[in-house]
Design a protein around this motif. Structure first.
Motif, PDB file in Angstrom:
ATOM      1  N   LEU A  78      51.817  10.624 -18.868  1.00 26.98           N
ATOM      2  CA  LEU A  78      50.766   9.667 -18.533  1.00 26.98           C
ATOM      3  C   LEU A  78      51.356   8.390 -17.940  1.00 26.98           C
ATOM      4  O   LEU A  78      50.808   7.833 -16.982  1.00 26.98           O
ATOM      5  CB  LEU A  78      49.944   9.348 -19.787  1.00 26.98           C
ATOM      6  N   GLN A  79      52.477   7.926 -18.493  1.00 27.00           N
ATOM      7  CA  GLN A  79      53.104   6.715 -17.964  1.00 27.00           C
ATOM      8  C   GLN A  79      53.550   6.907 -16.515  1.00 27.00           C
ATOM      9  O   GLN A  79      53.367   6.025 -15.669  1.00 27.00           O
ATOM     10  CB  GLN A  79      54.317   6.338 -18.821  1.00 27.00           C
ATOM     11  N   ILE A 121      50.847  -1.643 -17.411  1.00 31.57           N
ATOM     12  CA  ILE A 121      50.320  -0.873 -18.540  1.00 31.57           C
ATOM     13  C   ILE A 121      51.463  -0.111 -19.190  1.00 31.57           C
ATOM     14  O   ILE A 121      52.231   0.574 -18.504  1.00 31.57           O
ATOM     15  CB  ILE A 121      49.225   0.113 -18.091  1.00 31.57           C
ATOM     16  N   SER A 122      51.574  -0.218 -20.495  1.00 32.89           N
ATOM     17  CA  SER A 122      52.599   0.526 -21.233  1.00 32.89           C
ATOM     18  C   SER A 122      51.937   1.638 -22.039  1.00 32.89           C
ATOM     19  O   SER A 122      50.870   1.439 -22.630  1.00 32.89           O
ATOM     20  CB  SER A 122      53.369  -0.408 -22.177  1.00 32.89           C
ATOM     21  N   VAL A 123      52.565   2.788 -22.046  1.00 33.82           N
ATOM     22  CA  VAL A 123      52.094   3.933 -22.822  1.00 33.82           C
ATOM     23  C   VAL A 123      53.167   4.262 -23.850  1.00 33.82           C
ATOM     24  O   VAL A 123      54.323   4.489 -23.503  1.00 33.82           O
ATOM     25  CB  VAL A 123      51.833   5.163 -21.928  1.00 33.82           C
ATOM     26  N   VAL A 163      42.759   2.390 -11.767  1.00 30.53           N
ATOM     27  CA  VAL A 163      42.965   1.935 -10.382  1.00 30.53           C
ATOM     28  C   VAL A 163      41.703   1.248  -9.869  1.00 30.53           C
ATOM     29  O   VAL A 163      41.770   0.160  -9.276  1.00 30.53           O
ATOM     30  CB  VAL A 163      43.347   3.123  -9.481  1.00 30.53           C
ATOM     31  N   GLU A 164      40.550   1.869 -10.084  1.00 26.92           N
ATOM     32  CA  GLU A 164      39.278   1.301  -9.624  1.00 26.92           C
ATOM     33  C   GLU A 164      39.026  -0.080 -10.241  1.00 26.92           C
ATOM     34  O   GLU A 164      38.563  -0.998  -9.561  1.00 26.92           O
ATOM     35  CB  GLU A 164      38.133   2.235  -9.971  1.00 26.92           C
ATOM     36  N   ARG A 178      52.309   4.768 -13.298  1.00 27.27           N
ATOM     37  CA  ARG A 178      53.268   4.080 -12.420  1.00 27.27           C
ATOM     38  C   ARG A 178      53.153   4.574 -10.978  1.00 27.27           C
ATOM     39  O   ARG A 178      53.241   3.792 -10.027  1.00 27.27           O
ATOM     40  CB  ARG A 178      54.695   4.312 -12.936  1.00 27.27           C
ATOM     41  N   LYS A 179      52.932   5.881 -10.824  1.00 32.84           N
ATOM     42  CA  LYS A 179      52.813   6.452  -9.484  1.00 32.84           C
ATOM     43  C   LYS A 179      51.581   5.920  -8.755  1.00 32.84           C
ATOM     44  O   LYS A 179      51.562   5.831  -7.519  1.00 32.84           O
ATOM     45  CB  LYS A 179      52.744   7.978  -9.587  1.00 32.84           C
TER      46      LYS A 179
END
Length: 467
Positions: A394-395, A406-408, A462-463, A399-400
């Motif tokens: 998920l991280q 945001i940290s996971v 993102v939105e 990042r991609k």
């Protein structure tokens, strides 16, 4: 709360005592294997004291610390020392009883005197409370817990001997394999098999019991069947899941493949029976706990001379599972619709709320303000294998997408609540997560590698940042 959830919670507490100390267990296993292989008198000096004193004390400390911080860990080790000295059996079970119990008693005492200690006497009272209660509990451990654990261990060992002597040990797969799918593997592995395995280590120098739950063969067989006969996303993710399962030791990765087609429990059981039968036939075993259940960890912990036989047994269990599962997988549509229907059906059978079916339908995320999401917790039973892998996936996706604030992180459910804006977990663990941290939005997933909820979450993030 359902019986399954209660059993999961119990297993989680047991694994919380053992898993933080797996490095010590593996160190002991490696020393034992080398000592036996090269017949080293010096290394053999380590085996007994580490098994008798070090490992139970580490278990006790981890249990006590989880209940009441560092002082809880200290009093847990003091109390467990009494049990260790009170009997000749390895006190894993005694540590699992006295560790949390002694820390809980100290915690209740601290709550009772909170705000009542004269200024300047806090350190004195804290130290004396640990000392006094620790001494009393060590004495009780010596005269009560130690004899009780010795009797219990003898009864359980006698039961195992009956299974072994009557060639019935392979039938344990009837219970172990379905229980694993319900995330009860920790309750079985850490609560039952590991303590009994330690008894066999002392008597035979190795134990077959360490292989029963950790055998990756049946799970590999299911994934191979999907690689051969699966369709769509199920087939596409089966290969990656197989590598992670067999070499990484994260067995939870194949659970969703069985949950979407529950009849696959049958080939799992038959594969487990095959593996355990061959383990018994070859008279093989491990010298320590193999966790995670990776073939690499299993071979590392194998007793000297047992490597080939164990590998053959594991692969045979995978082959049997695969061959039986292929026609069952072919019969299945492996479609998203079938997945939804299976989830709803399981929900109805278990009498559960809509947490499972919601995984395969629209996520309840519209009320969440994604612009304020900065910390995402990925929770699993032990807080290690599957959650660490899921958090990493998920991280990378986040990042991609260009988001870097945001940290996971991964965490054990037993360590909730935690500071997090969203919690991600497997569908079978939603109830426990919601119970521990009900105020935080929880996203349930069914596929650790390719969960559609990952992309859905990233798109929302993102939105929200583009507005």
């Amino acid at each position: 709360m359902s019986l399954r959830v209660k059993a999961q919670r119990f297993g989680s507490k047991l694994s919380g005592m053992v898993i933080p100390n797996l490095g010590a267990f593996m160190a002991w296993g490696i020393i034992t294997a080398i000592a036996v292989a090269i017949d080293s008198a010096t290394l053999k000096e380590f085996i007994g004291p580490m098994l008798t004193y070090l490992l139970p004390i580490l278990i006790a400390f981890a249990a006590g610390k989880a209940v009441h911080d560092y002082r809880g860990g200290v009093i847990a080790t003091v109390a467990t020392m009494g049990a260790i000295l009170g009997a000749d059996v390895t006190m894993f079970i005694g540590a699992m009883i006295l560790g949390p119990l002694s820390a809980w008693i100290l915690k209740k005492f601290d709550q009772l005197i909170d705000g009542k200690i004269p200024t300047g006497f806090e350190l004195l009272v804290n130290n004396f409370s640990v000392g006094i209660f620790g001494a009393i509990l060590a004495w009780l451990g010596y005269i009560v817990i130690a004899p009780f654990v010795a009797i219990l261990t003898s009864v359980l060992s006698a039961g195992v001997d009956v299974l072994v002597n009557n060639n019935l040990l392979p039938l344990t797969a009837i219970f172990i394999e379905p229980a694993k799918i319900l995330f009860l593997n920790n309750a079985i592995g850490q609560g039952i098999l590991s303590p009994l395995g330690s008894m066999q280590i002392g008597e035979f120098g190795k134990s077959i019991l360490y292989l029963l739950e950790s055998n990756p063969g049946p799970g590999l067989g299911i994934l191979l069947a999907y690689m051969i006969a699966g369709k769509g996303n199920a087939k596409g993710s089966a290969m990656g899941s197989g590598i992670i399962h067999f070499f990484g030791g994260i067995h939870e990765i194949y659970f969703p493949f069985v949950l979407m087609n529950p009849i696959l429990v049958l080939p799992l059981i038959l594969g487990g029976v095959t593996g355990t039968f061959l383990f018994s036939l070859f008279d093989v075993g491990l010298v320590g706990v193999a966790s995670p259940g990776s073939i690499l960890a299993i071979l590392m912990m194998s007793a000297s001379g047992d490597y080939i036989q164990i590998l053959i047994s594991v692969l045979a269990s995978a082959a049997v599972t695969c061959l039986i599962a292929i026609p069952l997988v072919k019969r299945s549509k492996n479609s998203d619709t079938e997945l939804q229907e299976a989830a709803v059906k399981m929900e109805e059978l278990k009498g559960k709320e809509s947490s499972i079916s919601s995984v395969f339908t629209a996520s309840k995320i519209e009320s969440v303000d994604y612009s304020g999401i900065f910390k995402i917790a990925y929770a699993c039973d032990a807080g290690l294998g599957s959650s660490a892998m899921g958090a990493n996936i998920l991280q990378k996706k986040i990042r991609k997408s260009g988001i870097d604030d945001i940290s996971v992180f991964h965490i054990s459910i037993s360590n909730l609540p935690t500071e997090a804006d969203i919690i991600v977990t497997h569908q079978s663990l939603v109830d426990r997560v919601s119970e521990k941290q009900p105020s935080t939005h929880c996203i349930a997933i069914s596929d650790y590698l390719n969960a559609p909820e990952y992309s859905e979450l990233v798109n929302k993030l993102v939105e929200s940042r583009e507005k």
